[in-house]
Write a protein that holds these residues in place. Structure first.
Motif, PDB file in Angstrom:
ATOM      1  N   CYS A 118       0.835  -1.195   0.000  1.00 31.08           N
ATOM      2  CA  CYS A 118       0.000   0.000   0.000  1.00 31.08           C
ATOM      3  C   CYS A 118       0.878   1.257   0.000  1.00 31.08           C
ATOM      4  CB  CYS A 118      -0.930   0.016   1.229  1.00 31.08           C
ATOM      5  SG  CYS A 118      -1.816  -1.534   1.481  1.00 31.08           S
ATOM      6  N   TRP A 119       0.428   2.254  -0.769  1.00 30.31           N
ATOM      7  CA  TRP A 119       1.094   3.553  -0.818  1.00 30.31           C
ATOM      8  C   TRP A 119       0.053   4.649  -0.628  1.00 30.31           C
ATOM      9  CZ3 TRP A 119       2.275  -0.306  -4.346  1.00 30.31           C
ATOM     10  CH2 TRP A 119       3.604  -0.749  -4.366  1.00 30.31           C
ATOM     11  N   TRP A 120       0.358   5.599   0.251  1.00 30.26           N
ATOM     12  CA  TRP A 120      -0.436   6.813   0.386  1.00 30.26           C
ATOM     13  C   TRP A 120       0.342   7.967  -0.232  1.00 30.26           C
ATOM     14  CZ3 TRP A 120      -0.876   3.143   4.226  1.00 30.26           C
ATOM     15  CH2 TRP A 120      -2.171   2.812   4.640  1.00 30.26           C
ATOM     16  N   LEU A 121      -0.294   8.691  -1.134  1.00 30.80           N
ATOM     17  CA  LEU A 121       0.302   9.885  -1.734  1.00 30.80           C
ATOM     18  C   LEU A 121      -0.525  11.088  -1.304  1.00 30.80           C
ATOM     19  CD1 LEU A 121       1.042   8.573  -5.348  1.00 30.80           C
ATOM     20  CD2 LEU A 121       2.556   8.599  -3.359  1.00 30.80           C
ATOM     21  N   GLY A 122      -0.159  11.652  -0.153  1.00 25.26           N
ATOM     22  CA  GLY A 122      -0.903  12.794   0.373  1.00 25.26           C
ATOM     23  C   GLY A 122      -2.369  12.455   0.530  1.00 25.26           C
ATOM     24  N   GLU A 123      -3.234  13.349   0.043  1.00 25.23           N
ATOM     25  CA  GLU A 123      -4.674  13.119   0.046  1.00 25.23           C
ATOM     26  C   GLU A 123      -5.194  12.763  -1.342  1.00 25.23           C
ATOM     27  OE1 GLU A 123      -6.535  16.552   1.655  1.00 25.23           O
ATOM     28  OE2 GLU A 123      -5.703  16.291   3.666  1.00 25.23           O
ATOM     29  N   GLU A 124      -4.250  12.491  -2.277  1.00 27.96           N
ATOM     30  CA  GLU A 124      -4.659  12.211  -3.647  1.00 27.96           C
ATOM     31  C   GLU A 124      -4.969  10.729  -3.868  1.00 27.96           C
ATOM     32  OE1 GLU A 124      -5.232  14.100  -6.238  1.00 27.96           O
ATOM     33  OE2 GLU A 124      -4.812  15.974  -5.182  1.00 27.96           O
ATOM     34  N   LEU A 125      -4.136   9.842  -3.330  1.00 34.61           N
ATOM     35  CA  LEU A 125      -4.214   8.443  -3.773  1.00 34.61           C
ATOM     36  C   LEU A 125      -3.861   7.482  -2.650  1.00 34.61           C
ATOM     37  CD1 LEU A 125      -4.439   6.350  -6.121  1.00 34.61           C
ATOM     38  CD2 LEU A 125      -1.974   6.679  -6.479  1.00 34.61           C
ATOM     39  N   LEU A 126      -4.604   6.353  -2.628  1.00 36.40           N
ATOM     40  CA  LEU A 126      -4.252   5.154  -1.868  1.00 36.40           C
ATOM     41  C   LEU A 126      -4.190   4.011  -2.867  1.00 36.40           C
ATOM     42  CD1 LEU A 126      -3.791   3.298   0.551  1.00 36.40           C
ATOM     43  CD2 LEU A 126      -6.271   3.242   0.906  1.00 36.40           C
ATOM     44  N   ALA A 127      -3.004   3.489  -3.104  1.00 35.29           N
ATOM     45  CA  ALA A 127      -2.800   2.397  -4.058  1.00 35.29           C
ATOM     46  C   ALA A 127      -2.577   1.101  -3.288  1.00 35.29           C
ATOM     47  CB  ALA A 127      -1.614   2.689  -4.965  1.00 35.29           C
ATOM     48  N   VAL A 128      -3.327   0.072  -3.643  1.00 31.44           N
ATOM     49  CA  VAL A 128      -3.214  -1.256  -3.015  1.00 31.44           C
ATOM     50  C   VAL A 128      -2.835  -2.237  -4.119  1.00 31.44           C
ATOM     51  CG1 VAL A 128      -4.368  -3.028  -1.649  1.00 31.44           C
ATOM     52  CG2 VAL A 128      -4.993  -0.621  -1.340  1.00 31.44           C
ATOM     53  N   ASP A 129      -1.656  -2.782  -4.035  1.00 35.62           N
ATOM     54  CA  ASP A 129      -1.118  -3.649  -5.092  1.00 35.62           C
ATOM     55  C   ASP A 129      -1.008  -5.083  -4.581  1.00 35.62           C
ATOM     56  OD1 ASP A 129       0.149  -4.384  -7.567  1.00 35.62           O
ATOM     57  OD2 ASP A 129       2.044  -4.418  -6.454  1.00 35.62           O
ATOM     58  N   SER A 130      -1.412  -6.036  -5.422  1.00 38.01           N
ATOM     59  CA  SER A 130      -1.317  -7.463  -5.096  1.00 38.01           C
ATOM     60  C   SER A 130       0.062  -7.977  -5.485  1.00 38.01           C
ATOM     61  CB  SER A 130      -2.398  -8.259  -5.841  1.00 38.01           C
ATOM     62  OG  SER A 130      -3.681  -7.724  -5.599  1.00 38.01           O
ATOM     63  N   ARG A 131       0.730  -8.580  -4.517  1.00 35.53           N
ATOM     64  CA  ARG A 131       2.071  -9.105  -4.773  1.00 35.53           C
ATOM     65  C   ARG A 131       2.126 -10.571  -4.372  1.00 35.53           C
ATOM     66  NH1 ARG A 131       6.511  -5.069  -2.315  1.00 35.53           N
ATOM     67  NH2 ARG A 131       7.813  -6.652  -3.310  1.00 35.53           N
ATOM     68  N   GLU A 132       2.939 -11.314  -5.091  1.00 32.18           N
ATOM     69  CA  GLU A 132       3.154 -12.723  -4.796  1.00 32.18           C
ATOM     70  C   GLU A 132       4.370 -12.862  -3.888  1.00 32.18           C
ATOM     71  OE1 GLU A 132       3.552 -14.823  -8.412  1.00 32.18           O
ATOM     72  OE2 GLU A 132       1.616 -14.148  -9.238  1.00 32.18           O
ATOM     73  N   PRO A 133       4.240 -13.588  -2.771  1.00 28.86           N
ATOM     74  CA  PRO A 133       5.398 -13.750  -1.886  1.00 28.86           C
ATOM     75  C   PRO A 133       6.540 -14.480  -2.594  1.00 28.86           C
ATOM     76  CG  PRO A 133       3.356 -14.412  -0.790  1.00 28.86           C
ATOM     77  CD  PRO A 133       3.025 -14.223  -2.232  1.00 28.86           C
ATOM     78  N   GLY A 134       7.736 -13.968  -2.404  1.00 32.01           N
ATOM     79  CA  GLY A 134       8.920 -14.617  -2.968  1.00 32.01           C
ATOM     80  C   GLY A 134       9.339 -14.121  -4.330  1.00 32.01           C
ATOM     81  N   THR A 135       8.567 -13.238  -4.965  1.00 36.66           N
ATOM     82  CA  THR A 135       8.949 -12.720  -6.278  1.00 36.66           C
ATOM     83  C   THR A 135       9.812 -11.474  -6.106  1.00 36.66           C
ATOM     84  OG1 THR A 135       6.913 -11.430  -6.375  1.00 36.66           O
ATOM     85  CG2 THR A 135       6.877 -13.616  -7.383  1.00 36.66           C
ATOM     86  N   ALA A 136      10.937 -11.453  -6.809  1.00 39.37           N
ATOM     87  CA  ALA A 136      11.871 -10.311  -6.738  1.00 39.37           C
ATOM     88  C   ALA A 136      11.770  -9.522  -8.035  1.00 39.37           C
ATOM     89  CB  ALA A 136      13.290 -10.801  -6.494  1.00 39.37           C
ATOM     90  N   LEU A 137      10.816  -8.588  -8.067  1.00 40.98           N
ATOM     91  CA  LEU A 137      10.605  -7.747  -9.242  1.00 40.98           C
ATOM     92  C   LEU A 137      10.651  -6.282  -8.815  1.00 40.98           C
ATOM     93  CD1 LEU A 137       7.677  -9.705 -10.980  1.00 40.98           C
ATOM     94  CD2 LEU A 137      10.092  -9.689 -11.643  1.00 40.98           C
ATOM     95  N   PRO A 138      11.076  -5.388  -9.703  1.00 41.08           N
ATOM     96  CA  PRO A 138      11.206  -3.950  -9.357  1.00 41.08           C
ATOM     97  C   PRO A 138       9.852  -3.239  -9.352  1.00 41.08           C
ATOM     98  CG  PRO A 138      11.884  -4.301 -11.609  1.00 41.08           C
ATOM     99  CD  PRO A 138      11.600  -5.664 -11.054  1.00 41.08           C
ATOM    100  N   VAL A 139       8.952  -3.672  -8.474  1.00 43.46           N
ATOM    101  CA  VAL A 139       7.622  -3.060  -8.436  1.00 43.46           C
ATOM    102  C   VAL A 139       7.684  -1.630  -7.882  1.00 43.46           C
ATOM    103  CG1 VAL A 139       6.410  -5.263  -8.289  1.00 43.46           C
ATOM    104  CG2 VAL A 139       7.238  -4.182  -6.209  1.00 43.46           C
TER     105      VAL A 139
END
Length: 262
Positions: A118-139
């Motif tokens: 999850c990322w909060w960007l001030g009062e503009e955005l709350l982003a919730v991203d689905s990630r797979e455990p154990g994956t090493a990707l530059p998300v």
């Protein structure tokens, strides 16, 4: 005690008597057993009917005209008794009403472990991203590029992470989809209640399935004045780079002012 009484006593006690048919060697000389006294015949004959008995006792005999009346009254009580017996038999043999079968819900399929970033960007955005455990990707890098393209990279940023299941217990039964939906949905409502935002991005299958507060029927869905948008996860965008063009087109349609000069 005579022989007959002795035999009856032995039979009542369960003792089997042995009666030889001939005299055994060294046995005593047989003797005639004492028989019970004979029953004397009755000196007086029994009365042939009730009237004769009453006459012998000197009681008055009712007239013969009352007999038909009694015969008419007596059968009237027979159907009542028969009805009572039939009613009791019917109650005993009555088939009980079938009990209502309550359907038992099938057990839910357990949900595989996942992680929500999850990322909060001030009062503009709350982003919730689905990630797979154990994956090493530059998300993180990819999300930073998306935010920079919208001009939100200078907003104050906060990060959080939600793991499912919350506590790993190998001896407990794996939780189902309803438990995951209740937990993640409650977390999203609490996060928005603590810090309100204008937009919510649900990125990936797990975020959309378990965190969506409203059905995601359109590109942007309203939830209490907040825009909820469904889009691919960062992992899916890195594994399938061709989907980045569709995502950019979606962002241009939703946020034309932020993407006008880009």
């Amino acid at each position: 005690m005579n022989e007959l009484q002795r035999t009856e006593y032995l039979m009542a006690l369960g003792v089997t008597s042995y009666m030889p048919r001939f005299r055994l060697p060294l046995a005593a000389e047989p003797s005639q057993a004492q028989l019970p006294p004979p029953v004397q015949p009755e000196s007086e004959p029994r009365p042939a009917s009730a009237d004769a008995l009453m006459q012998s006792m000197g009681a008055p005999v009712p007239p013969a005209a009352d007999a038909p009346a009694q015969a008419q009254v007596a059968p009237a009580t027979v159907p009542v008794e028969v009805e009572r017996v039939v009613g009791s038999l019917t109650a005993e043999t009555r088939v009980p009403a079938p009990t209502k079968v309550v359907p038992v819900a099938a057990p839910e399929k357990p949900v595989s472990p996942f992680v929500l970033s999850c990322w909060w960007l001030g009062e503009e955005l709350l982003a919730v991203d689905s990630r797979e455990p154990g994956t090493a990707l530059p998300v993180e890098s990819l999300f930073g590029n998306i935010v920079r393209a919208l001009g939100w990279h200078q907003l104050p940023t906060e990060r959080d992470k939600l793991k499912w299941p919350l506590a790993e217990n190998p001896f407990a039964t794996a939780a189902g989809a309803s438990d995951a939906r209740e937990t993640c949905g409650s977390w999203l409502e609490a996060a928005c209640g603590r810090r309100s935002v204008k937009r919510i991005w649900l990125m990936g299958a797990q975020a959309q399935a378990y965190c969506a507060p409203v059905p995601l029927a359109a590109a942007a869905n309203d939830w209490q004045g907040t825009s909820v948008v469904a889009m691919p996860s960062l992992t899916e965008l890195l594994k399938e780079p061709s989907r980045k063009r569709d995502l950019w087109q979606l962002l241009r349609n939703l946020y034309p002012e932020q993407t006008r000069s880009r």
